[in-house]
Design a protein around this motif. Structure first.
Motif, short mmCIF file in Angstrom:
data_model
loop_
_atom_site.label_atom_id
_atom_site.label_comp_id
_atom_site.label_asym_id
_atom_site.label_seq_id
_atom_site.Cartn_x
_atom_site.Cartn_y
_atom_site.Cartn_z
N ILE A 270 0.84 -1.19 0.00
CA ILE A 270 0.00 0.00 0.00
C ILE A 270 0.88 1.24 0.00
CG2 ILE A 270 -1.68 1.33 1.34
CD1 ILE A 270 -2.72 -1.35 2.43
N ARG A 271 0.59 2.14 -0.91
CA ARG A 271 1.24 3.46 -0.93
C ARG A 271 0.17 4.49 -0.59
NH1 ARG A 271 6.02 5.27 -2.51
NH2 ARG A 271 6.20 7.47 -3.05
N TRP A 272 0.51 5.44 0.29
CA TRP A 272 -0.45 6.37 0.82
C TRP A 272 0.15 7.77 0.84
CZ3 TRP A 272 -4.85 4.06 3.37
CH2 TRP A 272 -5.73 4.97 3.95
N ARG A 273 -0.63 8.76 0.45
CA ARG A 273 -0.23 10.16 0.57
C ARG A 273 -1.42 10.91 1.17
NH1 ARG A 273 2.84 14.49 -2.09
NH2 ARG A 273 1.49 16.32 -2.19
N ALA A 274 -1.18 11.58 2.30
CA ALA A 274 -2.23 12.33 2.97
C ALA A 274 -1.78 13.77 3.18
CB ALA A 274 -2.55 11.70 4.32
N VAL A 275 -2.75 14.67 3.12
CA VAL A 275 -2.50 16.08 3.39
C VAL A 275 -3.29 16.48 4.62
CG1 VAL A 275 -2.74 18.44 2.49
CG2 VAL A 275 -2.10 16.59 0.95
N HIS A 276 -2.65 17.25 5.52
CA HIS A 276 -3.27 17.67 6.77
C HIS A 276 -3.91 19.04 6.62
CE1 HIS A 276 -0.19 14.71 8.02
NE2 HIS A 276 -1.17 14.32 8.81
N SER A 277 -5.07 19.21 7.25
CA SER A 277 -5.79 20.48 7.18
C SER A 277 -6.74 20.58 8.36
CB SER A 277 -6.58 20.56 5.86
OG SER A 277 -7.57 19.54 5.84
N GLY A 278 -7.54 21.66 8.37
CA GLY A 278 -8.59 21.80 9.37
C GLY A 278 -8.10 21.95 10.79
N PHE A 279 -6.94 22.56 10.98
CA PHE A 279 -6.40 22.73 12.33
C PHE A 279 -7.23 23.77 13.08
CE2 PHE A 279 -3.02 20.72 10.14
CZ PHE A 279 -2.32 20.00 11.08
N ALA A 280 -7.68 23.40 14.26
CA ALA A 280 -8.46 24.31 15.09
C ALA A 280 -8.15 24.02 16.55
CB ALA A 280 -9.94 24.13 14.83
N THR A 281 -8.02 25.09 17.33
CA THR A 281 -7.74 24.96 18.76
C THR A 281 -8.68 25.88 19.52
OG1 THR A 281 -5.41 24.50 18.33
CG2 THR A 281 -5.97 25.17 20.56
N ARG A 282 -9.27 25.36 20.58
CA ARG A 282 -10.08 26.18 21.48
C ARG A 282 -9.38 26.23 22.82
NH1 ARG A 282 -15.62 24.05 22.73
NH2 ARG A 282 -15.19 24.19 24.93
N ARG A 283 -9.20 27.44 23.35
CA ARG A 283 -8.49 27.63 24.60
C ARG A 283 -9.41 28.26 25.64
NH1 ARG A 283 -3.21 26.75 23.39
NH2 ARG A 283 -2.60 27.04 21.23
N ASP A 284 -9.04 28.07 26.92
CA ASP A 284 -9.79 28.72 27.99
C ASP A 284 -9.25 30.14 28.19
OD1 ASP A 284 -7.44 28.52 29.50
OD2 ASP A 284 -8.20 26.94 30.81
N GLU A 285 -9.79 30.84 29.17
CA GLU A 285 -9.41 32.24 29.40
C GLU A 285 -7.96 32.40 29.84
OE1 GLU A 285 -11.58 30.81 33.17
OE2 GLU A 285 -11.79 30.56 31.03
N TYR A 286 -7.30 31.30 30.24
CA TYR A 286 -5.90 31.34 30.66
C TYR A 286 -4.94 30.89 29.56
CZ TYR A 286 -8.39 31.58 35.06
OH TYR A 286 -9.27 31.94 36.06
#
Length: 172
Positions: A71-87
């Protein structure tokens, strides 16, 4: 033409803070660490994890050289999202990898990490890791093969192994 979309989801909790878990998943050798030994991984290209980063790899059965990859596989990463608290502490982090080249008609893997506080006197921090995969198979002989290799039970075993290895690497 592709068959219908199939969704697979697996969640587990690691007794480690989200920052340590994310560090593992950002490491260059994470795929090799979290892939069962029965599948030999050879990374051809592994960019630092981030938007539009690429991961190319091959999978081979044990005892075969990487030139005999199945198996040969190529993937692209996307959709990065981070939610942080008030600190500024990370509460939730998410990204996805989408297969561009590989045996399936389509594959999108959403990785979600949720910070948790352990209860019942255990104290400390934990991370809930949720893997959600949306995949579809090709028609014909390749589709028959991928229905076996990427069956629900095969994916369940793969992600159970990943959960065990993540815990072993981060909880000791």
């Amino acid at each position: 033409m592709a068959a219908g979309i199939i969704t697979f989801e697996r969640a587990h909790v690691i007794r480690a803070p989200i920052e340590r878990v994310l560090a593992l998943y950002r490491s260059q050798d994470v795929l090799a660490k979290l892939t069962p030994p029965a599948l030999r991984v050879h990374v051809v290209r592994g960019d630092t994890l981030g938007p539009d980063s690429v991961l190319e790899f091959t999978l081979s059965p044990p005892f075969c050289s990487s030139t005999l990859s199945l198996i040969r596989w190529r993937a692209v990463h996307s959709g990065f999202a981070t939610r942080r608290d008030e600190y500024g502490n990370t509460l939730i982090h998410e990204f996805r990898d989408t297969m561009e080249v590989g045996p399936l008609a389509s594959w999108t893997h959403v990785h979600s990490f949720h910070s948790r506080t352990l209860s019942h006197g255990a104290g400390g921090k934990a991370t809930r890791v949720v893997d959600t995969i949306h995949l579809s198979h090709r028609e014909g002989p390749m589709g028959l093969a991928t229905r076996l290799v990427f069956s629900h039970s095969s994916l369940h075993m793969l992600f159970a192994y990943r959960a065990l290895m993540s815990a072993w690497l981060l909880e000791r």
